[in-house]
Design an enzyme around this catalytic site. Structure first.
Site, PDB file in Angstrom:
ATOM      1  N   CYS A   1     -13.449 -11.872  18.969  1.00 58.83           N
ATOM      2  CA  CYS A   1     -12.673 -10.952  18.130  1.00 58.83           C
ATOM      3  C   CYS A   1     -11.597 -10.277  18.971  1.00 58.83           C
ATOM      4  CB  CYS A   1     -13.578  -9.918  17.465  1.00 58.83           C
ATOM      5  SG  CYS A   1     -14.553  -8.976  18.638  1.00 58.83           S
TER       6      CYS A   1
ATOM      7  N   CYS B   1      -1.141   5.971   7.113  1.00 62.83           N
ATOM      8  CA  CYS B   1      -2.502   5.506   7.398  1.00 62.83           C
ATOM      9  C   CYS B   1      -2.535   4.719   8.711  1.00 62.83           C
ATOM     10  CB  CYS B   1      -2.989   4.622   6.248  1.00 62.83           C
ATOM     11  SG  CYS B   1      -4.642   3.985   6.490  1.00 62.83           S
TER      12      CYS B   1
ATOM     13  N   CYS C   1       0.818  -1.212   0.000  1.00 59.97           N
ATOM     14  CA  CYS C   1       0.000   0.000   0.000  1.00 59.97           C
ATOM     15  C   CYS C   1       0.856   1.268   0.000  1.00 59.97           C
ATOM     16  CB  CYS C   1      -0.885  -0.017   1.243  1.00 59.97           C
ATOM     17  SG  CYS C   1      -1.830   1.482   1.445  1.00 59.97           S
TER      18      CYS C   1
ATOM     19  N   CYS D   1      -3.973  -1.490   8.842  1.00 54.96           N
ATOM     20  CA  CYS D   1      -3.113  -2.487   8.188  1.00 54.96           C
ATOM     21  C   CYS D   1      -1.650  -2.471   8.638  1.00 54.96           C
ATOM     22  CB  CYS D   1      -3.144  -2.276   6.678  1.00 54.96           C
ATOM     23  SG  CYS D   1      -4.757  -2.442   5.958  1.00 54.96           S
TER      24      CYS D   1
HETATM   25  C1  LIG Z   1     -19.077  -9.431  17.090  1.00 52.02           C
HETATM   26  S1  LIG Z   1     -20.728  -8.969  16.760  1.00 52.02           S
HETATM   27  C2  LIG Z   1     -21.393 -10.532  16.397  1.00 52.02           C
HETATM   28  C3  LIG Z   1     -22.509 -10.557  15.403  1.00 52.02           C
HETATM   29  C4  LIG Z   1     -22.931 -11.870  14.796  1.00 52.02           C
HETATM   30  N1  LIG Z   1     -22.648 -13.042  15.580  1.00 52.02           N
HETATM   31  C5  LIG Z   1     -22.351 -12.014  13.387  1.00 52.02           C
HETATM   32  O1  LIG Z   1     -21.469 -12.856  13.174  1.00 52.02           O
HETATM   33  O2  LIG Z   1     -22.802 -11.292  12.508  1.00 52.02           O
HETATM   34  C6  LIG Z   1     -21.291  -8.644  18.411  1.00 52.02           C
HETATM   35  C7  LIG Z   1     -22.749  -8.264  18.509  1.00 52.02           C
HETATM   36  O3  LIG Z   1     -23.078  -8.090  19.898  1.00 52.02           O
HETATM   37  C8  LIG Z   1     -24.041  -7.055  20.015  1.00 52.02           C
HETATM   38  N2  LIG Z   1     -24.020  -6.611  21.415  1.00 52.02           N
HETATM   39  C9  LIG Z   1     -23.134  -5.797  22.016  1.00 52.02           C
HETATM   40  N3  LIG Z   1     -23.403  -5.685  23.322  1.00 52.02           N
HETATM   41  C10 LIG Z   1     -24.503  -6.463  23.579  1.00 52.02           C
HETATM   42  C11 LIG Z   1     -25.256  -6.761  24.744  1.00 52.02           C
HETATM   43  N4  LIG Z   1     -24.933  -6.245  25.917  1.00 52.02           N
HETATM   44  N5  LIG Z   1     -26.291  -7.595  24.632  1.00 52.02           N
HETATM   45  C12 LIG Z   1     -26.637  -8.111  23.408  1.00 52.02           C
HETATM   46  N6  LIG Z   1     -25.949  -7.883  22.280  1.00 52.02           N
HETATM   47  C13 LIG Z   1     -24.897  -7.051  22.352  1.00 52.02           C
HETATM   48  C14 LIG Z   1     -23.568  -6.053  18.969  1.00 52.02           C
HETATM   49  O4  LIG Z   1     -24.614  -5.188  18.599  1.00 52.02           O
HETATM   50  C15 LIG Z   1     -23.105  -6.960  17.825  1.00 52.02           C
HETATM   51  O5  LIG Z   1     -24.139  -7.207  16.901  1.00 52.02           O
END
Ligand SMILES: C[S@@+](CC[C@H](N)C(=O)[O-])C[C@H]1O[C@@H](n2cnc3c(N)ncnc32)[C@H](O)[C@@H]1O
Length: 468
Positions: free
Chosen positions: A424, A86, A80, A89
């Protein structure tokens, strides 16, 4: 006599051992006053480098790379042109094989630090470690990041791109981003050129004035559809409509365009209100054999090809039988819920964001899945409102902070046989799994998946089984 400790601007020689979670090289430096841990960007495992001391706290030093004295065989030329300035990455100096090894070591170290000694499988790497993102969010700004040695005369009070590293008030004009599709490079360049030609003011991140705030680009791998979202501080149709018309005329490949209006101070691309100015307002993506409608505001995994593999791994680890019932906590719009539901009797998804739940319900319906239930709300509040729960498996996919301590306590008592934790942020996951261990939940398998090549982020699927 007390020996002088390293101070700012001193030069040290560092043996680099590993990559940390920010993508910095970390190693040891011997000094007359003792041994120090040094972290510095762009230094790679196995290298000996010269570093300038920037800051020291106790025996920890933050440094700047001066010279590579013994280079790693995996040192490679960053693809890049914006690399360095930036903020994204940060692993581009390292060949992809080295990135995957570094990520595996990050997972091993985080688990070991939490007292969990369990083998970590090799990271499932991407077939395409570049041009993989299906979504990018660019910012307009009035303080353009000016590169050293740049020719005089270019506009300095307008930019459209990404924030430079640790500079949240400035914006770096992005010409090409190597992790997004080439179509996005072209649309981004037109969005910048038209805004300048039509003299539309960028949002000032300090004074909180101006019109144009963000451009969000999304595409579908399966259908090639492209969604553009323009975030503005007010509706201003007399300014926005000619801008949008010119953008659409230049890029007939844009299948839908949405204007989001955000008048608040916070620099977020989603708005208080959305106006669909062209097309249906969403694109259709296919993942794990299911069709998802993705709108401007919905959460959707940003690397479609690797999300496909993540779903496969979660299905293999959860291994739901046809008669089983499961929970999918933090389920978003159902990326894991729906594939699980195709394999078993029933899945209940819980998610905080109402819009994601609405998307999840619609996606379930459009895919003909009647055995899915979604609840909108906080996982802890939902758990506390439930009496005895009956389920055979649980999948959790929390945000970076991991699970609330009370959720861990409640999960410990769920009468399931398997628990699959999709993480994550491995540091948070390691903490949560260590807290589950005394309740009889053992980690049996750890399978990282690389959703974010060129960055230090790593997604990990951790499988737990109840021993008692
Ligand atoms: C890493 S994402 C996972 C989404 C899903 N499993 C996917 O693969 O598309 C985490 C999710 O947790 C939700 N979230 C965050 N805090 C939360 C809470 N206290 N109770 C319920 N959901 C929550 C977020 O809005 C987000 O959609």
């Amino acid at each position: 006599m007390q020996l002088r400790k390293p101070k700012r601007d001193d030069r040290l020689e560092v043996e680099v051992e590993r990559i940390d979670e920010r993508g910095q090289g970390v190693g040891r430096a011997l000094h007359e006053s003792g041994e120090y841990r040094v972290a510095l960007r762009r230094a790679l495992p196995g290298e000996r480098v010269a570093a300038q001391v920037l800051r020291r706290r106790g025996d920890r030093i933050e440094g700047r790379l001066l010279e590579v004295l013994r280079a790693s065989e995996e040192r490679s030329t960053p693809p890049c042109g914006h690399y360095g300035a930036c903020g994204g990455c940060s692993l581009q100096d390292l060949a992809y094989s080295g990135q995957l090894r570094a990520k595996r070591e990050l997972v091993e170290l985080a688990l070991a630090n939490a007292g969990l000694h369990v083998p970590v499988e090799p990271v499932l790497g991407a077939a395409s470690p570049l041009r993989y993102r299906n979504k990018m969010d660019f910012t307009f700004g009035t303080r353009r990041w000016v590169e050293v040695g740049e020719a005089e005369g270019a506009t300095r009070d307008f930019a459209l791109g990404l924030h430079p590293r640790e500079q949240f008030r400035k914006v770096l004009d992005i010409e090409r981003c190597e992790i997004q599709p080439q179509a996005f490079d072209r649309i981004l360049a037109t969005a910048r050129r038209l805004a300048l030609e039509q003299a539309l003011p960028a949002w000032d991140l300090v004074k909180h004035e101006g019109l144009l705030r963000h451009v969000v680009l999304r595409t579908s791998v399966a259908t090639g559809e492209i969604l553009v979202q323009i975030t503005t501080s007010s509706e201003a149709p007399e300014l926005v409509q000619p801008y949008v018309a010119a953008l659409l005329a230049a890029h007939p490949e844009i299948t839908t365009l949405v204007q989001a209006i955000n008048s608040r101070g916070a620099t977020v691309a989603y708005g208080e209100r959305e106006l669909v100015l062209h097309g249906p307002g969403s694109i259709r993506e296919r993942l794990a054999g299911l069709v998802y409608r993705v709108s401007a505001a919905s959460f959707f995994q940003t690397n479609t090809a690797q999300a496909e593999r993540l779903v496969e791994v979660v299905l293999e680890e959860t291994a739901p039988a046809a008669h089983e019932r499961g929970l999918d906590l933090y389920c978003g719009a159902g990326t894991l819920t729906l594939p699980l539901a195709r394999r078993c009797a029933h899945v209940h998804g819980v998610e905080l964001v109402e819009a994601a739940v609405a998307d999840g319900r619609r996606n379930a319906e459009e895919n003909g899945l009647g055995n899915v239930e979604f609840s909108a709300g906080d996982v802890l509040a939902w758990f506390e409102s439930k009496g005895a729960l009956e389920c055979d498996f649980v999948v959790v996919d929390p945000p970076r902070a991991g699970l609330h301590a009370k959720v861990v306590e409640l999960l410990a008592r769920v009468p399931a046989r398997r628990l699959v934790y999709v993480s994550c942020h491995i540091g948070s996951a390691a903490r949560d799994l260590a807290a589950l261990a005394p309740h009889g939940w053992n980690v049996t398998r750890v399978r990282p998946v690389d959703l974010f090549p060129q960055t230090p982020h790593v997604e990990t699927v951790l499988t737990l089984e109840r021993v008692s």
